[in-house]
Design a protein around this motif. Structure first.
Motif, mmCIF file in Angstrom:
data_model
loop_
_atom_site.group_PDB
_atom_site.id
_atom_site.type_symbol
_atom_site.label_atom_id
_atom_site.label_comp_id
_atom_site.label_asym_id
_atom_site.label_seq_id
_atom_site.Cartn_x
_atom_site.Cartn_y
_atom_site.Cartn_z
ATOM 1 N N LEU A 152 -15.465 -75.714 12.460
ATOM 2 C CA LEU A 152 -16.817 -75.295 12.829
ATOM 3 C C LEU A 152 -17.333 -74.111 12.015
ATOM 4 N N PRO A 153 -16.571 -73.004 11.861
ATOM 5 C CA PRO A 153 -17.119 -71.887 11.077
ATOM 6 C C PRO A 153 -17.504 -72.289 9.654
ATOM 7 N N LEU A 154 -16.677 -73.113 9.013
ATOM 8 C CA LEU A 154 -16.980 -73.549 7.649
ATOM 9 C C LEU A 154 -18.218 -74.426 7.625
ATOM 10 N N LEU A 155 -18.343 -75.352 8.582
ATOM 11 C CA LEU A 155 -19.488 -76.263 8.611
ATOM 12 C C LEU A 155 -20.790 -75.521 8.864
ATOM 13 N N VAL A 156 -20.735 -74.502 9.735
ATOM 14 C CA VAL A 156 -21.946 -73.739 10.036
ATOM 15 C C VAL A 156 -22.381 -72.920 8.823
ATOM 16 N N GLN A 157 -21.413 -72.426 8.051
ATOM 17 C CA GLN A 157 -21.756 -71.596 6.890
ATOM 18 C C GLN A 157 -22.294 -72.403 5.716
ATOM 19 N N MET A 158 -21.993 -73.675 5.639
ATOM 20 C CA MET A 158 -22.398 -74.456 4.469
ATOM 21 C C MET A 158 -23.909 -74.458 4.235
ATOM 22 N N PRO A 159 -24.757 -74.647 5.277
ATOM 23 C CA PRO A 159 -26.203 -74.584 5.018
ATOM 24 C C PRO A 159 -26.629 -73.221 4.456
ATOM 25 N N VAL A 160 -26.044 -72.118 4.999
ATOM 26 C CA VAL A 160 -26.372 -70.784 4.476
ATOM 27 C C VAL A 160 -25.925 -70.670 3.022
ATOM 28 N N PHE A 161 -24.751 -71.207 2.748
ATOM 29 C CA PHE A 161 -24.199 -71.195 1.394
ATOM 30 C C PHE A 161 -25.149 -71.895 0.415
ATOM 31 N N PHE A 162 -25.603 -73.091 0.767
ATOM 32 C CA PHE A 162 -26.508 -73.835 -0.112
ATOM 33 C C PHE A 162 -27.880 -73.167 -0.206
ATOM 34 N N ALA A 163 -28.330 -72.552 0.918
ATOM 35 C CA ALA A 163 -29.622 -71.864 0.876
ATOM 36 C C ALA A 163 -29.561 -70.680 -0.082
ATOM 37 N N LEU A 164 -28.473 -69.899 -0.033
ATOM 38 C CA LEU A 164 -28.313 -68.777 -0.965
ATOM 39 C C LEU A 164 -28.232 -69.289 -2.401
ATOM 40 N N PHE A 165 -27.517 -70.397 -2.588
ATOM 41 C CA PHE A 165 -27.410 -71.016 -3.920
ATOM 42 C C PHE A 165 -28.805 -71.324 -4.478
ATOM 43 N N ARG A 166 -29.662 -71.918 -3.639
ATOM 44 C CA ARG A 166 -30.994 -72.299 -4.100
ATOM 45 C C ARG A 166 -31.908 -71.083 -4.272
ATOM 46 N N PHE A 185 -21.266 -72.333 -9.484
ATOM 47 C CA PHE A 185 -21.876 -71.355 -8.588
ATOM 48 C C PHE A 185 -22.338 -70.126 -9.370
ATOM 49 N N GLN A 186 -23.486 -69.561 -8.927
ATOM 50 C CA GLN A 186 -23.927 -68.297 -9.499
ATOM 51 C C GLN A 186 -22.998 -67.168 -9.045
ATOM 52 N N ILE A 187 -23.042 -66.070 -9.775
ATOM 53 C CA ILE A 187 -22.215 -64.899 -9.443
ATOM 54 C C ILE A 187 -22.530 -64.424 -8.017
ATOM 55 N N GLY A 188 -23.800 -64.459 -7.637
ATOM 56 C CA GLY A 188 -24.178 -64.033 -6.280
ATOM 57 C C GLY A 188 -23.535 -64.897 -5.210
ATOM 58 N N VAL A 189 -23.458 -66.217 -5.457
ATOM 59 C CA VAL A 189 -22.812 -67.115 -4.502
ATOM 60 C C VAL A 189 -21.308 -66.829 -4.434
ATOM 61 N N LEU A 190 -20.702 -66.547 -5.581
ATOM 62 C CA LEU A 190 -19.276 -66.205 -5.591
ATOM 63 C C LEU A 190 -19.021 -64.894 -4.840
ATOM 64 N N VAL A 191 -19.948 -63.945 -4.951
ATOM 65 C CA VAL A 191 -19.832 -62.702 -4.176
ATOM 66 C C VAL A 191 -19.840 -63.016 -2.687
ATOM 67 N N TYR A 192 -20.762 -63.895 -2.288
ATOM 68 C CA TYR A 192 -20.829 -64.297 -0.874
ATOM 69 C C TYR A 192 -19.518 -64.932 -0.438
ATOM 70 N N TRP A 193 -18.972 -65.864 -1.231
ATOM 71 C CA TRP A 193 -17.792 -66.620 -0.797
ATOM 72 C C TRP A 193 -16.530 -65.771 -0.802
ATOM 73 N N VAL A 194 -16.390 -64.876 -1.787
ATOM 74 C CA VAL A 194 -15.241 -63.964 -1.793
ATOM 75 C C VAL A 194 -15.302 -63.032 -0.573
ATOM 76 N N THR A 195 -16.496 -62.556 -0.260
ATOM 77 C CA THR A 195 -16.654 -61.664 0.898
ATOM 78 C C THR A 195 -16.308 -62.373 2.194
ATOM 79 N N THR A 196 -16.765 -63.604 2.357
ATOM 80 C CA THR A 196 -16.480 -64.320 3.606
ATOM 81 C C THR A 196 -14.997 -64.656 3.715
ATOM 82 N N ASN A 197 -14.332 -64.934 2.582
ATOM 83 C CA ASN A 197 -12.882 -65.180 2.616
ATOM 84 C C ASN A 197 -12.117 -63.919 3.008
ATOM 85 N N LEU A 198 -12.521 -62.770 2.457
ATOM 86 C CA LEU A 198 -11.874 -61.514 2.815
ATOM 87 C C LEU A 198 -12.106 -61.183 4.285
ATOM 88 N N TRP A 199 -13.309 -61.453 4.770
ATOM 89 C CA TRP A 199 -13.617 -61.233 6.198
ATOM 90 C C TRP A 199 -12.717 -62.118 7.057
#
Length: 395
Positions: free
Chosen positions: A111-125, A237-251
């Protein structure tokens, strides 16, 4: 895709812009710079806080899945050689009942991963649209919510170690961008692997680590597939998206570390370490260990059960004994002893006798000689009670 994600893109832009305003308000420089990088990190933290209830549900579901594995394996063994539709249907029903019993389901952990995916794609766009918004050529909109052309240009000019937030490995010829992208992909893949490893290895009972366990096999497969997936897709992925994903993994890694350390699954390696830490703190305060406290509680429960069995009954007249003897309903062994003795019930089952002996030895601290003497005195009292009861009946 932009049309479908437009409301979410506005929300993402709104969060980023207002976090940036808060950072500049406390003294960080306005315009291009680190404040926009921190706004993406802030966006990640906001999303993770909002989905905190889903994370708690994920931990509980994962724990329930671990605890039900022995029962699930027994159920699978039960229907192993039964391939007919009726047996398959019955197995499905019993499996769902097992999930309901443990309050879990196979999809809760996603569930946490599925909920984050729309936010992930929105940030990507949003990051992909920065250039168009900055130049005023973005579809039918002059801005993405509060993200105006000027702010979009500032975000586009911001960088991480010299790599622009909107740049990616595939759309940039800059070597700095490529190196930063590769390093962040490695960090992202490593943190993803570790979060899955500590959940499946440290917080799983030994009985569930069997290679025949379907859950264990799927966990090991995911531990291999997910880092590889991110390694291959991360170059897009853009650098900004990678920043988001690294941060969420560390969290996630920190959140799981805290949860496993303080609320481990029963029977896991983490629970043994947790109990050792708690026992050390209790010993420093002069308190008994958790095992001693639990043993004392079991002793109290057994003593209460034993007390309920010791109940005084009225003597039974001979005519009533005869009627009971001729009754079609069989008399229970304890009732038969009460009729014969007519006094205090002192009989216990073999399991109860063993439990009482364990309590007297380990909890009360009696020696074998003292236990034998107490047992002799108890039996002497029983014999005397029988004699007294026989005299009363003869009178």
């Amino acid at each position: 895709m932009d049309t479908m994600l437009w409301p979410l893109k506005v929300v993402v832009a709104w969060v980023m812009v207002y976090i940036h305003k808060a950072l500049t308000f406390i003294g960080m420089p306005d315009g291009p710079g680190v404040a926009w990088v921190l706004s993406i990190i802030g966006l990640t933290m906001v999303v993770r806080l909002l989905i905190m209830p889903l994370f708690v549900k994920q931990i509980r579901a994962s724990r329930g899945m671990q605890l039900m594995q022995p029962e699930l394996q027994a159920l699978q063994a039960k229907y192993k050689d039964k391939k007919d539709p009726a047996s398959r249907q019955k197995m499905q029903e019993e499996t769902m009942a097992l999930y309901a019993k443990h309050g879990t389901n196979p999809f809760s952990s996603c569930l946490p991963l599925l909920v984050q995916m729309p936010v992930f794609f929105a940030l990507f766009r949003v990051l992909a649209s920065l250039e168009a918004v900055a130049q005023g050529t973005y579809a039918n909109h002059d801005s993405i919510g509060p993200l105006t052309a000027q702010l979009a240009a500032d975000v586009q000019a911001s960088s991480v170690f010299g790599a622009p937030l909107s740049a990616s490995f595939m759309n940039s010829d800059d070597m700095t961008t490529k190196v930063v992208t590769v390093v962040m992909i490695i960090i992202m893949s490593a943190t993803q692997w570790y979060t899955m490893a500590q959940l499946s290895m440290k917080n799983m009972p030994e009985s569930a680590k069997n290679s025949d366990n379907p859950m264990m096999r799927s966990q090991r497969m995911m531990m291999t597939i997910m880092p590889i997936f991110f390694a291959f897709t991360g170059v897009q992925f853009q650098i900004g998206v990678l920043v988001y994903w690294v941060t969420t993994n560390l969290w996630t890694m920190g959140q799981q570390f805290f949860t496993i350390r303080n609320m481990p699954a029963p029977g896991s390696e983490a629970e043994k370490k947790h109990r050792a830490r708690v026992n050390a703190r209790r010993a420093a305060k002069g308190l008994p260990t958790l095992e001693e406290e639990e043993a004392a509680q079991r002793a109290a429960e057994l003593a209460e059960q034993a007390g309920q069995r010791r109940q005084r009954v009225q003597p039974v007249r001979k005519d009533r004994q005869k009627r009971k003897a001729g009754s079609a309903v069989p008399t229970a062994p304890e009732e038969q002893r009460e009729d014969e003795v007519g006094g205090v019930v002192e009989g216990f089952t073999a399991d109860e006798e063993a439990a009482i002996e364990e309590i007297e030895t380990n909890i009360v601290g009696l020696t074998p000689e003292e236990i034998a003497r107490r047992r002799y005195e108890k039996r002497a009292r029983q014999r005397q009670q029988r004699k007294n009861s026989s005299k009363k009946r003869r009178r």
